[in-house]
Design a protein around this motif. Structure first.
Motif, short mmCIF file in Angstrom:
data_model
loop_
_atom_site.label_atom_id
_atom_site.label_comp_id
_atom_site.label_asym_id
_atom_site.label_seq_id
_atom_site.Cartn_x
_atom_site.Cartn_y
_atom_site.Cartn_z
N GLY A 67 39.30 4.78 50.44
CA GLY A 67 38.75 4.54 49.08
C GLY A 67 37.87 5.55 48.62
N MET A 68 37.17 5.96 49.44
CA MET A 68 35.88 7.08 49.09
C MET A 68 36.54 8.47 48.81
N TYR A 94 25.99 10.01 47.21
CA TYR A 94 26.49 11.05 47.99
C TYR A 94 26.76 12.10 47.10
N LYS A 95 26.42 13.49 47.65
CA LYS A 95 26.77 14.64 46.68
C LYS A 95 28.50 14.75 46.89
N LEU A 131 33.30 14.66 49.85
CA LEU A 131 34.72 14.66 49.93
C LEU A 131 35.05 15.62 51.09
N GLU A 132 34.50 16.71 51.38
CA GLU A 132 34.91 17.59 52.44
C GLU A 132 34.58 16.81 53.81
N SER A 143 30.63 8.03 60.05
CA SER A 143 31.14 9.30 60.97
C SER A 143 30.64 10.64 60.29
N ILE A 144 30.83 10.41 58.88
CA ILE A 144 30.68 11.54 58.17
C ILE A 144 29.20 12.09 58.12
#
Length: 365
Positions: free
Chosen positions: A89-90, A148-149, A154-155, A170-171
């Motif tokens: 979803g993110m 979040y930036k 996204l990356e 995990s990100i």
């Protein structure tokens, strides 16, 4: 040299596309404060000037009850990475959002009040070094109530999904993280994943609107231990510094106080008031449940404990026994006994500390 003023835009991302497998029905559509969890969260979000609003949902949400100007602003996106949990979803939401930063919220945060975001807003335009503002509540990170930036997140999300990772945290290793220790009250981050958690939230919300918050104790039969449990609870809560009132439902008329009675036992345990509610105490056109609730609101207490076999006002803690409850199941938030049904919270009979902690959660959160 002219100072360069950096501006940052802020979007809101609501993750409403989960399977809700533990809840058994769509969490986003659960009734809440005359709306739903999703629409109430969207209405509350108007306290912050978000530049964009993105709802991640794998089925079209019902937004018909929203003000038209708010509904028109909402972008609804579905996951490109199906079955990948919140990260899926993110990923879809970050691709749809063009803002510098995104506040990501799970849809099942009924008490989130946006105060952490309001405190951070001035900083978003002054820093480019932080990719993730991560709240910590009771030593637990809250990645589904974090800022979040957009570009960096996204990356990182796409890399995690490509690597088969599913945990939101995990990100974090790929991002510059700032921990927010002053993240607001823990209740802001309470989510509703199960029917029992949803009923707990309804109970907390109901008690917040009462002058004196309450909990009812119920059992199917007389002699199943309601009064004994009430006395233990009153004694422990009194020891912890709370003024506790006791209201007992009875079918007798013209009740008189006497030594050794249930109300006397409550007073001996430390209750600041102990009242009986019999047929003569029910006003014309009033139900017994309403009369019990009315009496609790007339007490000079921090918390009121109601004892009733079948008329206890919500929320009810039920003492398990061989007979089925004589009170509505939807009113029961916890069971004194042992079980594994997600519809109820279970507390062992000997765990008075745990029971009192639960009562305080329902009445003081």
């Amino acid at each position: 040299m002219t100072d360069i003023v950096r501006t940052a835009s802020l979007g809101l991302v609501i993750l409403a596309g989960g399977r809700s497998s533990r809840m058994g029905r769509d969490k986003a559509a659960l009734p809440w404060r005359g709306a739903t969890l999703l629409t109430d969260l969207l209405l509350r979000s108007q306290g912050v000037a978000f530049d964009e609003i993105v709802v991640s949902a794998n089925r079209p949400p019902d937004l018909s009850s929203l003000p038209p100007d708010l509904a028109a602003r909402i972008i609804v996106v579905a996951d490109s990475f199906q079955g990948c949990g919140p990260l899926g979803g993110m990923e879809a939401a970050f691709r749809a959002c063009t803002c510098s930063y995104c506040l990501v919220l799970s849809v099942d945060l009924p008490f989130y009040d946006f105060s952490p975001v309001k405190r951070l807003l001035p900083e978003l335009s002054q820093t480019s070094l932080v990719d993730l503002f991560l709240p910590m509540s009771e030593n637990r990170p809250q990645p589904l109530a974090a800022i979040y930036k957009q570009e960096a997140a996204l990356e990182a999300v796409q890399a995690a999904l490509a690597a088969g990772k599913r945990r939101v945290l995990s990100i974090a290793d790929k991002l510059a993280v700032r921990i927010l220790d002053d993240a607001g009250a823990p209740i802001l981050y309470e989510n509703v994943n199960t029917p029992s958690a949803y009923k707990d939230a309804l109970a907390v919300d109901a008690n917040r609107s009462r002058a004196v918050p309450i909990v009812s104790l119920s059992a199917a039969r007389s002699g199943d231990g309601k009064t004994s449990l009430a006395v233990q609870v009153i004694a422990e809560l009194t020891r912890r510094g709370y003024a506790v009132a006791y209201v007992k439902s009875t079918h007798h008329r013209r009740c008189r106080e006497k030594r050794g009675s249930d109300t006397d036992r409550a007073l001996q345990a430390g209750a600041v008031q102990a009242l009986l509610c019999g047929p003569d105490d029910v006003a014309a056109g009033e139900g017994k449940e309403d009369a019990l609730l009315r009496l609790t609101q007339q007490t000079a207490a921090d918390i009121a404990i109601v004892e009733s076999r079948s008329h206890g006002p919500f929320p009810v803690i039920y003492i398990d026994g061989p007979e089925p409850p004589s009170i509505r199941l939807d009113n029961i938030t916890a069971v004194i006994g042992r079980g594994s049904n997600d519809f109820f919270r279970y507390i062992a009979p000997e765990q008075i500390d745990c029971l009192c902690g639960y009562i305080l959660y329902l009445t003081t959160s």
